[in-house]
Design a protein around this motif. Structure first.
Motif, PDB file in Angstrom:
ATOM      1  N   MET B 136       0.829  -1.212   0.000  1.00 39.80           N
ATOM      2  CA  MET B 136       0.000   0.000   0.000  1.00 39.80           C
ATOM      3  C   MET B 136       0.862   1.260   0.000  1.00 39.80           C
ATOM      4  O   MET B 136       0.562   2.234  -0.695  1.00 39.80           O
ATOM      5  N   ILE B 137       1.933   1.257   0.778  1.00 40.32           N
ATOM      6  CA  ILE B 137       2.826   2.418   0.829  1.00 40.32           C
ATOM      7  C   ILE B 137       3.464   2.653  -0.535  1.00 40.32           C
ATOM      8  O   ILE B 137       3.504   3.784  -1.040  1.00 40.32           O
ATOM      9  N   GLU B 138       3.931   1.583  -1.168  1.00 40.49           N
ATOM     10  CA  GLU B 138       4.580   1.714  -2.475  1.00 40.49           C
ATOM     11  C   GLU B 138       3.597   2.236  -3.524  1.00 40.49           C
ATOM     12  O   GLU B 138       3.950   3.079  -4.346  1.00 40.49           O
ATOM     13  N   GLN B 139       2.374   1.720  -3.477  1.00 33.46           N
ATOM     14  CA  GLN B 139       1.352   2.210  -4.411  1.00 33.46           C
ATOM     15  C   GLN B 139       1.134   3.717  -4.239  1.00 33.46           C
ATOM     16  O   GLN B 139       1.029   4.452  -5.214  1.00 33.46           O
ATOM     17  N   ALA B 140       1.088   4.160  -2.968  1.00 33.78           N
ATOM     18  CA  ALA B 140       0.825   5.576  -2.700  1.00 33.78           C
ATOM     19  C   ALA B 140       2.019   6.450  -3.091  1.00 33.78           C
ATOM     20  O   ALA B 140       1.852   7.601  -3.506  1.00 33.78           O
ATOM     21  N   ILE B 141       3.226   5.924  -2.975  1.00 34.71           N
ATOM     22  CA  ILE B 141       4.409   6.673  -3.414  1.00 34.71           C
ATOM     23  C   ILE B 141       4.404   6.778  -4.940  1.00 34.71           C
ATOM     24  O   ILE B 141       4.622   7.855  -5.508  1.00 34.71           O
ATOM     25  N   ASP B 142       4.118   5.659  -5.600  1.00 34.04           N
ATOM     26  CA  ASP B 142       4.107   5.636  -7.066  1.00 34.04           C
ATOM     27  C   ASP B 142       3.065   6.600  -7.646  1.00 34.04           C
ATOM     28  O   ASP B 142       3.303   7.238  -8.669  1.00 34.04           O
ATOM     29  N   SER B 143       1.924   6.697  -6.971  1.00 35.34           N
ATOM     30  CA  SER B 143       0.867   7.566  -7.486  1.00 35.34           C
ATOM     31  C   SER B 143       1.098   9.033  -7.126  1.00 35.34           C
ATOM     32  O   SER B 143       0.343   9.903  -7.550  1.00 35.34           O
ATOM     33  N   SER B 148       8.357  10.553  -1.328  1.00 35.00           N
ATOM     34  CA  SER B 148       9.110   9.352  -1.672  1.00 35.00           C
ATOM     35  C   SER B 148      10.081   8.977  -0.560  1.00 35.00           C
ATOM     36  O   SER B 148      11.280   9.158  -0.672  1.00 35.00           O
ATOM     37  N   VAL B 149       9.513   8.439   0.496  1.00 32.29           N
ATOM     38  CA  VAL B 149      10.334   7.925   1.595  1.00 32.29           C
ATOM     39  C   VAL B 149      10.762   6.499   1.269  1.00 32.29           C
ATOM     40  O   VAL B 149      10.305   5.904   0.305  1.00 32.29           O
ATOM     41  N   ASP B 150      11.637   5.978   2.091  1.00 32.11           N
ATOM     42  CA  ASP B 150      12.015   4.575   2.021  1.00 32.11           C
ATOM     43  C   ASP B 150      10.806   3.747   2.480  1.00 32.11           C
ATOM     44  O   ASP B 150      10.395   3.814   3.635  1.00 32.11           O
ATOM     45  N   GLU B 194       2.186  13.715   0.671  1.00 35.19           N
ATOM     46  CA  GLU B 194       2.874  14.793  -0.036  1.00 35.19           C
ATOM     47  C   GLU B 194       2.171  16.123   0.258  1.00 35.19           C
ATOM     48  O   GLU B 194       2.805  17.135   0.546  1.00 35.19           O
ATOM     49  N   ASP B 195       0.842  16.088   0.229  1.00 32.41           N
ATOM     50  CA  ASP B 195       0.036  17.280   0.503  1.00 32.41           C
ATOM     51  C   ASP B 195      -0.830  17.020   1.738  1.00 32.41           C
ATOM     52  O   ASP B 195      -1.854  16.343   1.655  1.00 32.41           O
TER      53      ASP B 195
END
Lengths: 211, 211
Positions: B136-143, B148-150, B194-195
């Motif tokens: 879920m975290i990776e999906q949210a970073i990609d979108s 873009s945290v680790d 991010e926002d």
DNA sequence: GTCTATAATAGGATAGAC
DNA sequence: GTCTATCCTATTATAGAC
């Protein structure tokens, strides 16, 4: 940098006991680890442990003191300081996380026994740390730097992140301790700052005084 | 045989064993708690425990299953969903935190033994949870929803907060479980978004009880 | 400082009466 | 389903030789 230990370096037995015990206590718990297992890991016989420590409890006790010692001093000094409370919290966090990462012992073991009644005598110093951290959060909320969250809950979340970091990295001599420290401290600050764009300033100011 | 306790609800012995054992395991650790102590808390004699559970290990084993059971299902369903990953992560977090708060058992005990080799057979389900959360975290970073945290470090920080919440509230039947769930989930989301101004929308869309 | 041998006790689990 | 009595193993710690 520092003078490297010779290739045939001899770590004193007492030191090896602390290292191996902390590792075992972390995986299997204090009560779940026998003195025989510690001795086996150190490659001595079980009764030889008692030449270095009067009891198994004293091994754990020393690990607790190492964990609580400097952290509470740094936290209390920052809590009593002047200027931006957010910056002071950041500085404390970076220091503490880097300390945890660099420590030769796996301090997870300490976290696993904090509520155990047989180590109740060690709780006073821990309470001092909690108070210092909450004080910094409250100062930052009052000054408007932080969103007005529940200070208790925020302090707890910070403890939990620090504790988790301990569990995850301690005793491994993490090479990029400063990077991890900055990432985690930034994670915490971003969750608390009213204006996330101030994070860059804080990080820049916090690393100036870094060791 | 024994006189009925007036109109009070009678908690079955097996249930009382799980409750008292979870409480003791949390304070003193699994190995640090004896079957005699559990029996004393339940107000029966030590051998009577073995009528309800074949061994001490099986008591802990059942607590682990209770902790891991539904959480991994909810996390995996949300991880496989469509739409905003930040919202799905928030929904999972609120559900899991509220579950922890409402549970009759002190699930801290589970967290204290996750690395103990004698419960190694229970680790598979735990790994599934970790993978779902990181996804879920990776999906949210990609979108672009999250900074873009680790992703590994962020997943760990979340686990640590959840684990801490378990340690702090579980087994206490917290009355405002939904409030705590929203506060902690918001803390996590604010650290990642991010926002930050999107948090209000997410909370409105994902929270059952608005604060 | 490390060893062998052992004391002293606490712990998990079983048997069988009621 | 709970009890009393008990077995057996594991554990912390000590004594004393080298």
């Amino acid at each position: 940098m520092a003078a490297q230990e010779s290739h045939e370096e001899e770590v004193p037995t007492r030191e090896r006991i602390l290292r191996e015990a902390s590792r075992l206590f972390s995986r299997k718990g204090y009560h779940g680890t026998s003195t025989r297992e510690i001795a086996e890991a150190v490659e001595i016989r079980q009764p030889s442990l008692f030449h270095h420590f009067p009891s198994k409890r004293d091994i754990m006790s020393e690990l607790i003191d190492i964990d609580h010692g400097e952290s509470s001093i740094v936290a209390e000094r920052q809590a009593a300081g002047k200027g931006s409370a957010a910056l002071r919290l950041y500085r404390y966090l970076v220091w503490d996380i880097a300390f945890i990462c660099r420590c030769a012992y796996d301090l997870t073991s300490v976290e696993l026994v904090v509520d155990d009644p047989i180590f109740a005598d060690k709780m006073a110093k821990r309470d001092a740390l909690v108070i210092a951290r909450r004080s910094m959060i409250e100062q930052a909320i009052d000054s408007g730097e932080f969103v007005s969250v529940d200070a208790d809950l925020a302090e707890k979340a910070i403890v939990w992140i620090l504790r988790g970091d301990i569990a995850d990295t301690a005793g491994q001599a993490v090479p990029d301790a400063d990077v991890v420290a900055d990432q985690l401290a930034s994670f915490i600050l971003r969750a608390l700052l009213e204006d996330a764009s101030q994070l860059g300033e804080i990080r820049a100011a916090g690393s100036i005084t870094e060791v």
